[in-house]
Design a protein around this motif. Structure first.
Motif, PDB file in Angstrom:
ATOM      1  N   VAL A 205       0.838  -1.204   0.000  1.00  0.00           N
ATOM      2  CA  VAL A 205       0.000   0.000   0.000  1.00  0.00           C
ATOM      3  C   VAL A 205       0.871   1.252   0.000  1.00  0.00           C
ATOM      4  O   VAL A 205       1.794   1.380   0.815  1.00  0.00           O
ATOM      5  CB  VAL A 205      -0.931   0.030   1.230  1.00  0.00           C
ATOM      6  CG1 VAL A 205      -1.846   1.246   1.161  1.00  0.00           C
ATOM      7  CG2 VAL A 205      -1.759  -1.251   1.329  1.00  0.00           C
ATOM      8  N   LEU A 206       0.569   2.177  -0.915  1.00  0.00           N
ATOM      9  CA  LEU A 206       1.256   3.465  -0.958  1.00  0.00           C
ATOM     10  C   LEU A 206       0.233   4.596  -0.824  1.00  0.00           C
ATOM     11  O   LEU A 206      -0.679   4.690  -1.655  1.00  0.00           O
ATOM     12  CB  LEU A 206       2.006   3.643  -2.280  1.00  0.00           C
ATOM     13  CG  LEU A 206       3.180   2.733  -2.576  1.00  0.00           C
ATOM     14  CD1 LEU A 206       3.733   3.055  -3.960  1.00  0.00           C
ATOM     15  CD2 LEU A 206       4.264   2.881  -1.522  1.00  0.00           C
ATOM     16  N   PRO A 207       0.367   5.464   0.181  1.00  0.00           N
ATOM     17  CA  PRO A 207      -0.488   6.654   0.256  1.00  0.00           C
ATOM     18  C   PRO A 207       0.067   7.744  -0.655  1.00  0.00           C
ATOM     19  O   PRO A 207       1.032   8.434  -0.315  1.00  0.00           O
ATOM     20  CB  PRO A 207      -0.400   7.047   1.733  1.00  0.00           C
ATOM     21  CG  PRO A 207       0.936   6.542   2.185  1.00  0.00           C
ATOM     22  CD  PRO A 207       1.252   5.337   1.354  1.00  0.00           C
ATOM     23  N   LEU A 208      -0.498   7.895  -1.851  1.00  0.00           N
ATOM     24  CA  LEU A 208       0.050   8.801  -2.857  1.00  0.00           C
ATOM     25  C   LEU A 208      -0.322  10.255  -2.605  1.00  0.00           C
ATOM     26  O   LEU A 208       0.367  11.166  -3.088  1.00  0.00           O
ATOM     27  CB  LEU A 208      -0.416   8.376  -4.251  1.00  0.00           C
ATOM     28  CG  LEU A 208       0.036   6.972  -4.680  1.00  0.00           C
ATOM     29  CD1 LEU A 208      -0.555   6.625  -6.030  1.00  0.00           C
ATOM     30  CD2 LEU A 208       1.552   6.868  -4.715  1.00  0.00           C
ATOM     31  N   SER A 209      -1.402  10.492  -1.910  1.00  0.00           N
ATOM     32  CA  SER A 209      -1.817  11.825  -1.487  1.00  0.00           C
ATOM     33  C   SER A 209      -2.789  11.644  -0.327  1.00  0.00           C
ATOM     34  O   SER A 209      -3.028  10.512   0.117  1.00  0.00           O
ATOM     35  CB  SER A 209      -2.475  12.600  -2.639  1.00  0.00           C
ATOM     36  OG  SER A 209      -3.740  12.066  -2.943  1.00  0.00           O
ATOM     37  N   GLU A 210      -3.352  12.722   0.130  1.00  0.00           N
ATOM     38  CA  GLU A 210      -4.271  12.631   1.270  1.00  0.00           C
ATOM     39  C   GLU A 210      -5.473  11.743   0.972  1.00  0.00           C
ATOM     40  O   GLU A 210      -5.984  11.054   1.851  1.00  0.00           O
ATOM     41  CB  GLU A 210      -4.744  14.032   1.659  1.00  0.00           C
ATOM     42  CG  GLU A 210      -5.558  14.067   2.941  1.00  0.00           C
ATOM     43  CD  GLU A 210      -5.992  15.477   3.303  1.00  0.00           C
ATOM     44  OE1 GLU A 210      -6.781  16.059   2.528  1.00  0.00           O
ATOM     45  OE2 GLU A 210      -5.528  15.996   4.334  1.00  0.00           O
ATOM     46  N   ASP A 211      -5.915  11.732  -0.296  1.00  0.00           N
ATOM     47  CA  ASP A 211      -7.102  10.950  -0.640  1.00  0.00           C
ATOM     48  C   ASP A 211      -6.868   9.954  -1.774  1.00  0.00           C
ATOM     49  O   ASP A 211      -7.820   9.412  -2.329  1.00  0.00           O
ATOM     50  CB  ASP A 211      -8.273  11.881  -0.991  1.00  0.00           C
ATOM     51  CG  ASP A 211      -7.991  12.737  -2.227  1.00  0.00           C
ATOM     52  OD1 ASP A 211      -6.835  12.729  -2.692  1.00  0.00           O
ATOM     53  OD2 ASP A 211      -8.915  13.398  -2.695  1.00  0.00           O
TER      54      ASP A 211
END
Length: 413
Positions: A205-211
């Motif tokens: 899992v990669l959080p690419l931006s806030e949403d």
């Protein structure tokens, strides 16, 4: 860039023709532009864009400072607060900084900075030789040197298994709440088939931006098969379980080799085109267990550019020999990781392979960093192999001395 589908206008002889505009070929073109600007080149890519449809990720410690400079030109996603891993027995945060590059940004940056007219898109190469390349439409591009950066070519001379994955880029309706990547969540069902029986499974899992979040379902499997619908359903189900509801705005699939052995000299003989240099995964430049190619692609790009800048009269044969010797050295230096691949695929039953990774991730963060960079020390190796083994000792010993199981070559995606 040369528009896709049009006849090339400029077929003036070049110093270098690079065949394949993926990670390896694109970085070589960038390195030549920055470090050997007097070297004229043409980068030929069969697809409509450079880099294809990929997301490359790496630990900051994977790259030497000289190589990192090439990657730092691109608009990267960066996480300096570390990353998480999760196993049935424990979870952990490690402090190594993490980086990621999407192929859209890879293409856009290269389109901006590479010399005008140096890239041909939508052009299939029919033949390579020491004096240049012939395109599928019959056009001949003469060159003093040719570098083959096409994708990995499976070989019955190699042994190992496969890393099979499908990822979704999701735009969530609400902020997802993640601040760090989750490199390996192995708390998911280890007995869930994915088209060809059991395999070691984890979610990345990669959080690419806030949403926006990238969720990838990954399997270390014996066969290179993929059930796209099944994996897509599991990826969406994982996101729902985490409360990440939204729309899929992009996706990626991959079937990568996990190399455990083989006769590398015979592989080289099968691939060799006299006077043509081979770089990238086709030339063996990958991490045998993780399938990482980026650190090695960046190092090759830097060193090839330096060689041509310092020795502009380097012949096609000398450049081919230079790359072949690097490939041999890389094969020797990564023998430990091929042995670990044999431990994974031969000593552990598929549904119990999670124990191999769980054991490994219980070790020190510095050791994990060196492992991913392909720079494990002898104390590291002893530490990885010491303690209570996660597999039966008799099977572990048999795997250590094995030549590896030949690749199962059928491929369904």
């Amino acid at each position: 860039m040369q528009p896709s589908g049009t006849a090339p206008r400029d077929v003036v002889p070049r110093d270098v023709v690079i065949v394949g505009g993926g990670l390896a070929g694109g970085l070589i073109a960038l390195a030549l532009t920055r470090m050997a600007p007097a070297t004229s080149f043409t980068l030929v890519e069969a697809g409509k864009v450079l880099g294809g449809n990929h997301r490359w990720s790496w630990f900051e410690t994977d790259l030497a400072p000289q190589s990192a400079g090439l990657l730092n030109e691109f608009p990267l996603k960066s996480w300096d607060e570390g990353y998480d891993i999760a196993f049935p027995g424990y979870g952990r945060t490690l402090g190594t900084s993490y980086r990621s590059l999407g192929s859209e940004d890879f293409h856009a940056h290269l389109a901006e900075v590479l010399p005008e007219g140096s890239v041909m898109l939508g052009k299939r190469v029919a033949q390579l030789d020491a004096g240049g390349v012939t395109l599928g439409d019959g056009t001949r591009i003469a060159a003093r040197r040719v570098i083959d950066c096409r994708t990995f070519k499976p070989s019955d001379k190699l042994a190992g298994g496969w890393q099979v994955f499908l990822g979704h880029h999701i735009r969530c309706h609400e902020p997802h709440g993640l601040t760090r990547p989750v490199i390996m969540d192995a708390t998911v069902d280890q007995c869930a088939p994915h088209g060809n029986g059991a395999a070691y499974r984890f979610v990345y899992v990669l959080p690419l931006s806030e949403d926006e979040v990238f969720v990838e379902d990954t399997y270390y499997a014996d066969h290179p098969r993929m059930d796209r619908e099944q994996l897509a359903g599991r990826t969406r189900a994982y996101a729902r379980e985490k409360g990440w509801r939204g729309e899929v705005i992009g996706s990626e699939t991959g079937i990568l080799p996990v190399i455990s052995g083989g006769d590398f000299e015979r592989v080289i003989e099968d691939l060799r085109i006299p006077g043509v240099a081979i770089a990238g995964s086709r030339g063996g430049f990958s991490h045998p267990l993780t399938s990482y190619t980026l650190p090695f692609a960046a190092a090759n790009a830097r060193d090839i550019a330096l060689l041509l800048a310092e020795s502009p009269d380097t012949s096609a044969e000398d450049l081919a020999f230079f790359c072949e010797e690097r490939a041999r050295r890389h094969w020797r230096e990564t023998s430990f990781y091929r042995m670990l691949s044999r431990m994974l695929f031969e000593a552990a039953d598929p549904e119990r392979r999670v124990q191999v990774f769980e054991h490994f991730y219980g070790l020190s963060g510095d050791l994990v960093e060196r492992f991913y960079a392909g720079q494990s020390t002898w104390p590291d190796r002893l530490r990885i192999l010491s303690g209570k083994p996660p597999v039966a000792i008799s099977r572990a010993i048999a795997a250590m001395v094995s030549r590896g199981k030949p690749f199962k070559m059928e491929k369904t995606a």
